[in-house]
Motif scaffolding. Structure first.
Motif, PDB file in Angstrom:
ATOM      1  N   THR A 194     -15.796   6.691   9.110  1.00 45.22           N
ATOM      2  CA  THR A 194     -14.987   7.823   8.665  1.00 45.22           C
ATOM      3  C   THR A 194     -13.566   7.416   8.282  1.00 45.22           C
ATOM      4  OG1 THR A 194     -14.331   8.306  10.960  1.00 45.22           O
ATOM      5  CG2 THR A 194     -16.314   9.393  10.107  1.00 45.22           C
ATOM      6  N   GLU A 195     -13.185   6.187   8.524  1.00 45.25           N
ATOM      7  CA  GLU A 195     -11.810   5.748   8.255  1.00 45.25           C
ATOM      8  C   GLU A 195     -11.690   5.321   6.792  1.00 45.25           C
ATOM      9  OE1 GLU A 195      -9.809   4.022  12.030  1.00 45.25           O
ATOM     10  OE2 GLU A 195     -11.800   3.128  11.965  1.00 45.25           O
ATOM     11  N   GLU A 196     -11.725   6.314   5.902  1.00 44.26           N
ATOM     12  CA  GLU A 196     -11.740   6.040   4.469  1.00 44.26           C
ATOM     13  C   GLU A 196     -10.502   5.268   4.032  1.00 44.26           C
ATOM     14  OE1 GLU A 196     -12.071   9.782   2.556  1.00 44.26           O
ATOM     15  OE2 GLU A 196     -13.670  10.498   3.884  1.00 44.26           O
ATOM     16  N   TYR A 197      -9.352   5.629   4.583  1.00 48.45           N
ATOM     17  CA  TYR A 197      -8.111   4.980   4.157  1.00 48.45           C
ATOM     18  C   TYR A 197      -8.151   3.490   4.444  1.00 48.45           C
ATOM     19  CZ  TYR A 197      -3.252   3.602   3.888  1.00 48.45           C
ATOM     20  OH  TYR A 197      -2.091   2.930   3.573  1.00 48.45           O
ATOM     21  N   LEU A 198      -8.586   3.105   5.626  1.00 50.02           N
ATOM     22  CA  LEU A 198      -8.590   1.688   5.987  1.00 50.02           C
ATOM     23  C   LEU A 198      -9.595   0.895   5.167  1.00 50.02           C
ATOM     24  CD1 LEU A 198      -8.200   1.820   9.872  1.00 50.02           C
ATOM     25  CD2 LEU A 198      -6.501   1.150   8.178  1.00 50.02           C
ATOM     26  N   TRP A 199     -10.755   1.477   4.889  1.00 52.15           N
ATOM     27  CA  TRP A 199     -11.738   0.769   4.078  1.00 52.15           C
ATOM     28  C   TRP A 199     -11.157   0.411   2.723  1.00 52.15           C
ATOM     29  CZ3 TRP A 199     -15.713  -1.628   5.843  1.00 52.15           C
ATOM     30  CH2 TRP A 199     -16.385  -1.171   6.981  1.00 52.15           C
ATOM     31  N   ARG A 200     -10.308   1.259   2.186  1.00 52.59           N
ATOM     32  CA  ARG A 200      -9.789   1.025   0.837  1.00 52.59           C
ATOM     33  C   ARG A 200      -8.508   0.198   0.829  1.00 52.59           C
ATOM     34  NH1 ARG A 200     -10.117   5.354  -4.035  1.00 52.59           N
ATOM     35  NH2 ARG A 200      -9.200   4.078  -5.674  1.00 52.59           N
ATOM     36  N   HIS A 201      -7.698   0.275   1.891  1.00 50.96           N
ATOM     37  CA  HIS A 201      -6.357  -0.317   1.834  1.00 50.96           C
ATOM     38  C   HIS A 201      -6.084  -1.353   2.923  1.00 50.96           C
ATOM     39  CE1 HIS A 201      -5.327   2.643  -1.212  1.00 50.96           C
ATOM     40  NE2 HIS A 201      -5.731   3.617  -0.416  1.00 50.96           N
ATOM     41  N   LEU A 202      -7.081  -1.724   3.707  1.00 54.19           N
ATOM     42  CA  LEU A 202      -6.827  -2.669   4.793  1.00 54.19           C
ATOM     43  C   LEU A 202      -6.345  -4.025   4.269  1.00 54.19           C
ATOM     44  CD1 LEU A 202      -6.933  -3.520   7.758  1.00 54.19           C
ATOM     45  CD2 LEU A 202      -9.361  -4.060   7.444  1.00 54.19           C
ATOM     46  N   VAL A 203      -6.954  -4.534   3.212  1.00 54.80           N
ATOM     47  CA  VAL A 203      -6.546  -5.838   2.681  1.00 54.80           C
ATOM     48  C   VAL A 203      -5.083  -5.804   2.260  1.00 54.80           C
ATOM     49  CG1 VAL A 203      -6.912  -7.469   0.794  1.00 54.80           C
ATOM     50  CG2 VAL A 203      -8.868  -6.511   1.997  1.00 54.80           C
ATOM     51  N   GLY A 204      -4.631  -4.709   1.667  1.00 47.15           N
ATOM     52  CA  GLY A 204      -3.227  -4.592   1.287  1.00 47.15           C
ATOM     53  C   GLY A 204      -2.306  -4.638   2.486  1.00 47.15           C
ATOM     54  N   HIS A 205      -2.684  -3.998   3.597  1.00 43.61           N
ATOM     55  CA  HIS A 205      -1.849  -4.049   4.802  1.00 43.61           C
ATOM     56  C   HIS A 205      -1.823  -5.459   5.399  1.00 43.61           C
ATOM     57  CE1 HIS A 205      -0.712   0.141   5.196  1.00 43.61           C
ATOM     58  NE2 HIS A 205      -1.955   0.509   4.905  1.00 43.61           N
ATOM     59  N   LEU A 206      -2.940  -6.164   5.363  1.00 44.47           N
ATOM     60  CA  LEU A 206      -2.946  -7.541   5.843  1.00 44.47           C
ATOM     61  C   LEU A 206      -2.008  -8.416   5.004  1.00 44.47           C
ATOM     62  CD1 LEU A 206      -6.766  -8.022   6.523  1.00 44.47           C
ATOM     63  CD2 LEU A 206      -4.954  -7.935   8.237  1.00 44.47           C
ATOM     64  N   LEU A 207      -1.998  -8.196   3.691  1.00 44.35           N
ATOM     65  CA  LEU A 207      -1.106  -8.974   2.831  1.00 44.35           C
ATOM     66  C   LEU A 207       0.350  -8.622   3.093  1.00 44.35           C
ATOM     67  CD1 LEU A 207      -3.161  -8.729  -0.476  1.00 44.35           C
ATOM     68  CD2 LEU A 207      -2.783 -10.793   0.871  1.00 44.35           C
ATOM     69  N   ASP A 208       0.654  -7.332   3.238  1.00 42.88           N
ATOM     70  CA  ASP A 208       2.032  -6.924   3.506  1.00 42.88           C
ATOM     71  C   ASP A 208       2.511  -7.408   4.868  1.00 42.88           C
ATOM     72  OD1 ASP A 208       2.330  -5.716   1.071  1.00 42.88           O
ATOM     73  OD2 ASP A 208       1.837  -3.702   1.780  1.00 42.88           O
ATOM     74  N   ALA A 209       1.570  -7.614   5.787  1.00 43.50           N
ATOM     75  CA  ALA A 209       1.933  -8.130   7.110  1.00 43.50           C
ATOM     76  C   ALA A 209       2.189  -9.635   7.095  1.00 43.50           C
ATOM     77  CB  ALA A 209       0.841  -7.797   8.121  1.00 43.50           C
ATOM     78  N   GLY A 210       1.950 -10.287   5.970  1.00 46.43           N
ATOM     79  CA  GLY A 210       2.177 -11.725   5.872  1.00 46.43           C
ATOM     80  C   GLY A 210       0.997 -12.576   6.279  1.00 46.43           C
ATOM     81  N   THR A 211      -0.148 -11.960   6.573  1.00 44.15           N
ATOM     82  CA  THR A 211      -1.337 -12.714   6.993  1.00 44.15           C
ATOM     83  C   THR A 211      -2.231 -12.954   5.778  1.00 44.15           C
ATOM     84  OG1 THR A 211      -2.406 -10.637   7.598  1.00 44.15           O
ATOM     85  CG2 THR A 211      -1.252 -11.830   9.348  1.00 44.15           C
ATOM     86  N   LEU A 212      -1.761 -13.817   4.885  1.00 43.89           N
ATOM     87  CA  LEU A 212      -2.477 -14.064   3.641  1.00 43.89           C
ATOM     88  C   LEU A 212      -3.833 -14.708   3.890  1.00 43.89           C
ATOM     89  CD1 LEU A 212      -2.540 -14.101   0.567  1.00 43.89           C
ATOM     90  CD2 LEU A 212      -1.298 -16.254   0.620  1.00 43.89           C
ATOM     91  N   THR A 213      -3.892 -15.634   4.841  1.00 45.41           N
ATOM     92  CA  THR A 213      -5.164 -16.304   5.125  1.00 45.41           C
ATOM     93  C   THR A 213      -6.199 -15.318   5.662  1.00 45.41           C
ATOM     94  OG1 THR A 213      -4.057 -18.395   5.562  1.00 45.41           O
ATOM     95  CG2 THR A 213      -6.257 -18.111   6.485  1.00 45.41           C
ATOM     96  N   GLU A 214      -5.786 -14.449   6.584  1.00 43.16           N
ATOM     97  CA  GLU A 214      -6.713 -13.445   7.129  1.00 43.16           C
ATOM     98  C   GLU A 214      -7.204 -12.508   6.033  1.00 43.16           C
ATOM     99  OE1 GLU A 214      -8.647 -11.247  10.402  1.00 43.16           O
ATOM    100  OE2 GLU A 214      -7.987 -13.304  10.017  1.00 43.16           O
ATOM    101  N   ALA A 215      -6.291 -12.104   5.136  1.00 45.29           N
ATOM    102  CA  ALA A 215      -6.691 -11.223   4.041  1.00 45.29           C
ATOM    103  C   ALA A 215      -7.668 -11.926   3.103  1.00 45.29           C
ATOM    104  CB  ALA A 215      -5.457 -10.760   3.272  1.00 45.29           C
ATOM    105  N   GLY A 216      -7.416 -13.202   2.802  1.00 43.85           N
ATOM    106  CA  GLY A 216      -8.315 -13.938   1.919  1.00 43.85           C
ATOM    107  C   GLY A 216      -9.679 -14.145   2.529  1.00 43.85           C
TER     108      GLY A 216
END
Length: 696
Positions: free
Chosen positions: A340-362
């Motif tokens: 049911t967490e529609e927002y996170l499914w769509r934008h989680l990768v963007g938050h990981l990138l903004d947090a500086g965790t580029l490797t985790e996002a990749g």
């Protein structure tokens, strides 16, 4: 009839289609429309001259640096003008381009989402290229205004986001006019003055907030633009940054809503997994794009990363660690988020990138477990958007080699290319979960995805269709086949014959994989093939390739070639022209004669000499197989083909089995299947020859 065609016919006149327009102007904004707004309105209402569409671009009028939200406010003032609202009657589509529209892949993602929104139905992903589907979508609107907001400087694909119909217009906001098309009219505007006025108006409201309220409002800028944000995520961020309790969060949210600094969404019902209501009065909120832009500027890069890191860390604590999958894997099993967490499914990768965790996002964007879940929720554009965002951030801010672990972000460009190539095959399926099987099958031999696809298939715990290994001898023997109009298997299963759709037919001895072929006239097309029961000869029906073979436009000539399979030498050829066209053929059950049906009568021929027989032999013909519906040698599986799909049915347990989509509709359809003696399954058609097997 195609669903899009039905929608087009229902909306004859196009007056019932109402699109979500631009974000409404906030109540606190005290700004009169400057001259640039009136000039843009005049140009959008004017009659096009040389070009069939109107294009207007709002750009800064000087070299001064602007944040960008001033141009966005001007575009919203244009859309709110009474003359524009009357002309387009609510048919305005607001497209937030953002930094991701800098290159072709990012532009393709936004263009696809625009087409989906305008169509109101899923459409095939085309990697940003022109398609007839896009033409049909735009034809649904007699009048349409598309606003492309926030195009980044240096973007070289702006024209791909514009519309091109006579009664349709495009309004673009961008800081650089050098990449605009020549037919787009440029309107310079004093964006810096607008931004100063907007900040002053916003300050009159933030001064009414309690202590720390302005900082908390700025922290809402970490969320995606124009997205509906669940309240539990807001509470998570403020707990991490300021230690606020749920009650304090509820009180501040109510105050922000009273001051029109956020827009609540009270009509959405919170899912059962959410914590009990503590007095919010609403479950979701939306932050105005201007408030978001100013908040991100006020936070700065460091505090923006800290706020995102607080959110990501809190979310990670709710999930188990991820198991390694064919090499690297993200730290957490993000694909186990609540559905049911529609927002996170769509934008989680963007938050990981903004947090500086580029490797985790990749690692997350390149993990097939995450890709499969995103595919179910948004189609191929979802995982492609994630990979595109990671690739763009990697290009702007590369990670030092010593900081990388496992399969890190710099490899996502290759992964994105592999996923984009098969995107037309990843349209919604029935059942929906079958799209995962299609994804894994086509990525099985990809250099970047292959190991993961094998590992995921092995862990499914149910029968799946997999590709034969690239080192398989039969796969190598069939590698040169570009397509097949017809396939036949000898009665003993030792010989496989293929009509290649060109002036060639070939046959393969399955025991030792000896390969032979026979070429016909340069203008002929091999369309049907029949093997004799003993495998000593084959008959190929060809037609003149200069014209299409169909009931409305029959070929000018048809032929039947009889070839010896042992030597590859032709035995004889039968021809039919004009009123004597050969319509079909069959082989005798005793392998000694050939039957043809022509417009002027049926005939039997001696298979060795080509001599016409006076009567039909009593042995009868070999029954023609129904290749669209075949049963496996062990009697467990039934394979059927329809359009571009291959489906299996479990006859033992009487339930549906695996399903594959092997070719996009626009490239052709499957003709049938053949079960091989070694339990392999060969599907064929003009798109190609596909060799797979069932893995239980």
């Amino acid at each position: 009839m195609d669903p899009l065609d039905r929608k087009l016919r229902r909306q004859r006149g196009y007056r019932r289609q109402v699109l979500p327009g631009p974000p409404p102007l906030p109540e606190w904004l005290d700004l009169s429309a400057p001259d640039a707004v009136h000039e843009a309105v005049r140009l959008l209402r004017s009659r096009p001259t040389r070009h069939k569409t109107r294009g207007v671009a709002l750009v800064p009028d000087g070299p001064a640096e602007v944040a960008g939200y001033g141009l966005s406010v001007l575009a919203r003032l244009v859309c709110a003008d009474r003359r524009i609202r009357r002309r387009f009657a609510g048919r305005t589509w607001w497209l937030a381009a953002g930094p991701g529209a800098r290159d072709k892949p990012g532009t393709a993602v936004r263009r696809h989402r625009r087409n989906v929104g305008l169509a109101g139905a899923p459409v095939p992903y085309t990697d940003g290229e022109w398609s007839s589907t896009e033409d049909r979508i735009l034809d649904m609107y007699r009048r349409l205004l598309v606003v492309v907001d926030g195009v980044p400087a240096g973007a070289d694909n702006v024209s791909r986001l514009l519309v091109g119909r006579r009664a349709q217009s495009t309004l673009v906001t961008m800081p650089d006019r050098s990449t605009l098309s020549g037919w787009v009219r440029v309107v310079p505007a004093d964006a810096a003055a607008v931004e100063r006025s907007v900040r002053a108006s916003l300050r009159t409201r933030t001064d009414l907030l309690p202590t720390g309220g302005a900082e908390r409002l700025a922290e809402l800028g970490i969320f995606a633009e124009a997205a509906e944000i669940p309240l539990p995520l807001v509470e998570t961020v403020w707990r991490a940054t300021a230690g606020m309790s749920p009650a304090e969060t509820a009180a501040l949210c109510r105050r922000l809503a009273e001051l029109s600094l956020i827009r609540p969404t009270p009509d959405r019902v919170a899912p059962p997994a959410w914590p009990p209501d503590v007095g919010y009065g609403f479950g979701w909120l939306t932050v105005d794009p201007v408030v978001r832009a100013i908040g991100r500027l006020d936070l700065g890069e460091q505090r923006l990363a800290e706020a995102n890191a607080g959110l990501v860390t809190a979310l990670a604590g709710r999930l188990p660690r991820a198991e390694a999958l064919a090499g690297g894997a993200p730290d957490r099993a993000w694909w186990r988020l609540d559905g049911t967490e529609e927002y996170l499914w769509r934008h989680l990768v963007g938050h990981l990138l903004d947090a500086g965790t580029l490797t985790e996002a990749g690692l997350l964007a390149g993990d097939l477990r995450w890709v499969g879940e995103r595919l179910l929720r948004e189609g191929p554009v979802g995982p492609i958007a994630d990979l595109t965002e990671v690739a763009q951030r990697t290009a702007r801010r590369p990670v030092p080699v010593e900081a990388r672990t496992g399969d890190t972000a710099p490899g996502v460009g290759s992964l994105r290319h592999g996923l984009t190539k098969i995107a037309p095959l990843l349209d919604p399926t029935d059942p929906p979960e079958a799209v995962r099987d299609v994804l894994l099958y086509h990525l099985q031999h990809h250099p970047g995805w292959g190991d993961q696809a094998e590992a995921v298939q092995a862990g499914l715990g149910r029968p799946v269709l997999v590709k034969r290994s690239a080192g398989d001898a039969l796969v190598g023997a069939l590698a040169g086949s570009s397509g097949a109009w017809d396939v036949d298997l000898s009665a003993d299963g030792g010989l496989l014959a293929v009509a290649g759709g060109q002036a060639v037919a070939y046959w393969l001895h399955l025991a030792d994989l000896r390969w032979r072929s026979s070429h016909f006239g340069r203008q002929e097309v091999a369309r049907r093939v029949r093997l004799s029961p003993d495998g000593s000869w084959l008959a190929v029906w060809t037609s003149d390739g200069l014209v299409s073979a169909g009931p409305e436009d029959p070929p000018s000539a048809t032929y039947v070639h009889v070839v010896d399979t042992a030597t590859g030498e032709p035995r004889f050829r039968l021809s039919g022209r004009y009123r004597h066209q050969i319509l079909s053929l069959a082989v005798g059950a005793d392998s000694t004669w050939l039957f043809t049906s022509a417009e002027d009568g049926d005939r039997a021929w001696d298979a060795a000499t080509g001599r016409l027989l006076p009567t039909l032999p009593a042995s009868g013909t070999r029954p023609p197989p129904d290749r669209t519906r075949t049963t496996s040698p062990d009697g467990r599986w039934r394979a059927t083909v329809h359009d571009n799909e291959l489906r299996l049915h479990d006859l033992v347990q009487d339930r549906p089995g695996p399903m594959l989509r092997l070719a996009p509709d626009r490239y052709g359809r499957l003709s049938g299947t053949v079960w091989l003696p070694d339990s392999g399954l060969l599907a064929y058609g003009p798109p190609g020859v596909f060799l797979c097997e069932i893995r239980c």
